[in-house]
Each structure stands twice: as C-alpha cells, then as structure tokens.
Scaffold this motif. Structure first.
Motif, mmCIF file in Angstrom:
data_model
loop_
_atom_site.group_PDB
_atom_site.id
_atom_site.type_symbol
_atom_site.label_atom_id
_atom_site.label_comp_id
_atom_site.label_asym_id
_atom_site.label_seq_id
_atom_site.Cartn_x
_atom_site.Cartn_y
_atom_site.Cartn_z
ATOM 1 N N ASP A 104 49.257 -10.576 -67.641
ATOM 2 C CA ASP A 104 48.409 -11.722 -68.005
ATOM 3 C C ASP A 104 49.060 -12.560 -69.100
ATOM 4 N N ARG A 131 46.089 -0.593 -67.196
ATOM 5 C CA ARG A 131 45.495 -1.688 -67.978
ATOM 6 C C ARG A 131 46.543 -2.337 -68.877
ATOM 7 N N GLN A 185 48.536 -4.663 -66.742
ATOM 8 C CA GLN A 185 47.787 -5.877 -66.430
ATOM 9 C C GLN A 185 47.793 -6.836 -67.614
#
Length: 293
Positions: free
Chosen positions: A266, A259, A262
């Motif tokens: 992003d 996570r 990610q």
C-alpha cells in the motif's frame, strides 16, 4: 534477577540524526508490549540545521508511537490533521492502528538552534486491536503525574505504577516512567507485570551490587527489585504484560506477516494518505527490504 543486558547500538536515520537503538534486540525482541526503544541524542542541532535531518513523512500500522523528550522541540504532523510540538517532559502518543502517516521535523532548531535529547518507543497493540482507527493525543501537566521523594523526581509517562495512572489511552497493561535520581537515591522498579526493564539514559546506577553505565537496558525477572544511583542519573522504567509474538517490517508492526506485506504494498503504491500540511515528500519503501522478522 537480570534476564538480559542490552547495550544501545548506533543507527543513523538519515542526515545528521543518529540514535541509540535498544529494542528490538536479537535475543530480546520485546519487553511487555514495548517493541521499539530508541535513545535520541544528546545531539546539538545548529541554527539553520539541514532539513535532511528531519524525519520525512512515513507510515505505521499496528502500534502506538510514544515520543518523550528531556530537551529540545520536535514538530509532529500526521495524516489525521494533527500538528503538535512536543517539548521536554511532554508526550506525543500516536496510535497507528490500521494505518497512519506522520513526520517529525526540527523546525525550532532551524530557527534558533537546539539540543535534542529524548526517547521514542513503540508499543505493540493487542492482536484484536491492531486494526483500530488511528488516533493522536498530546499530554502534559496533570496528564503525567509527578512525585518528588528521597532524591527521586519521577514522572509517569503512561500506564499505572507507583500508585498513579497517566492519562494517555493504553490498550494493554503497561507502565512507563522517567526517574531523575540524585546520587545515592534508590527507586523501586514497579512490580505486578509479566515483563520489566529499566534503561539508564544518563549517569550510572548500582543494581544487585554491580555498577551499570548509561546506554544500557537491564531486562528483569518478576522479583521485587530496586536501583540505586551512583551519580546523578536519568533512568527510564518500563514494562507490562506480553501481547504475544510480533513481526516488524520497516515501520510496520503486526502479528501477521501477510498484513505487513499488504502495508508495504500500500505504501509503495501511494495508497496511504500523507499529512495534509506535509505532503510534498516522503520516505520511500526501502529498495531492498530486509526479510520479515
């Protein structure tokens, strides 16, 4: 019993803003859900201070930021549209959840000059709530219960302690309070929580017969304990129940390394919305980020 003594380490955040980093520490990553603890200032910001001192828009996930000032003004703007000045003995509580961006700027100082002094803490969210919707709240006055007893003036910032409960929404059992202590005054360190600590922001105190100066956090065991001021002192008490292991990558906190990766991707790809009122610049992802911790 003292489990650990942590001395603040100086960290420069950019421009002229230098903080005393306390948490995370190599041998003590967290205290309860508290995973980040920065002592800001004391720092004089002159009239017309360079905008480079400001904290430009940047992202967070998986945590709540808690900004609390002893002196000075900071302007908060975020991607939910909130624009809120935090002033002394007030709280800006921002829950990032699945993702939020914000900036912190010294606009009052730019016009009037200012004396900045305060604490910014991060509180990790429980694993099952790491991806909740982001939110923001500001708290002052009756939201932050106060008391004055035997030379101790206290203010509860968050959670429950001293028979009181603050109004900021928390997501796991915790306490966080500010104590102004006169010379010779004693204060209890709240019990009933798995992990506890206190931080000496100013002054000097006695604990278990030993003197401790400002800039130190004492991480404690679960036994009942109290601290005595050897001179006028400002002490922050904090703790709570553990939320389990967490990883930190730049401004992101998560129980999952994937996570974190990610979130970094992003942000680098421009997929996280900037504050509408502050979208002309941002802090880029570090060119050579440190390994996940």
């Amino acid at each position: 019993m003292i489990k650990m003594i942590i001395e603040q380490r100086h960290r420069r955040l950019g421009g002229g803003l230098e903080v005393g980093r306390v948490l995370p520490f190599a041998k003590q990553r967290m205290v309860g859900p508290f995973i980040f603890f920065d002592h800001m200032g004391p720092l004089d910001l002159p009239l017309g201070v360079d905008p480079g001192v400001d904290v430009r828009p940047h992202p967070h996930i998986g945590l709540s930021t808690v900004t609390y000032l002893f002196s000075g003004d900071v302007m908060h703007r975020d991607s939910l549209g909130y624009e809120q000045v935090v002033r002394p003995q007030e709280v800006n509580w921002m829950t990032a959840g699945r993702g939020i961006t914000h900036s912190e700027r010294f606009e009052h100082a730019r016009v009037h000059g200012d004396h900045l002094h305060g604490i910014q803490a991060w509180v990790a969210l429980p694993a099952e709530q790491e991806e909740i919707a982001p939110s923001f709240s500001h708290h002052a006055g009756i939201d932050l219960p106060q008391w004055d007893d035997a030379g101790v003036v206290g203010q509860l910032i968050a959670g429950s302690a001293y028979g009181l409960t603050a109004r900021a929404e928390t997501h796991s059992p915790l306490f966080y309070a500010h104590l102004d202590m006169a010379t010779g005054a004693s204060a209890e360190i709240p019990g009933g929580y798995e992990e506890r600590a206190f931080y000496i922001a100013t002054g000097a105190v006695e604990f278990d017969g030993t003197r401790y100066e400002s800039g130190r956090m004492l991480v404690l065991g679960s036994a009942a304990s109290s601290v005595r001021a050897l001179e006028p002192s400002r002490v922050m008490v904090l703790g709570g129940d553990s939320v389990g292991e967490r990883f930190i990558y730049w401004n992101f906190v998560s129980s999952s390394k994937d996570r974190l990766a990610q979130a970094a991707s992003d942000w680098k790809a421009g997929k996280m919305k900037l504050p509408d009122a502050d979208d002309r610049e941002f802090i880029p992802l570090p060119d050579e980020p440190a390994p996940f911790k």
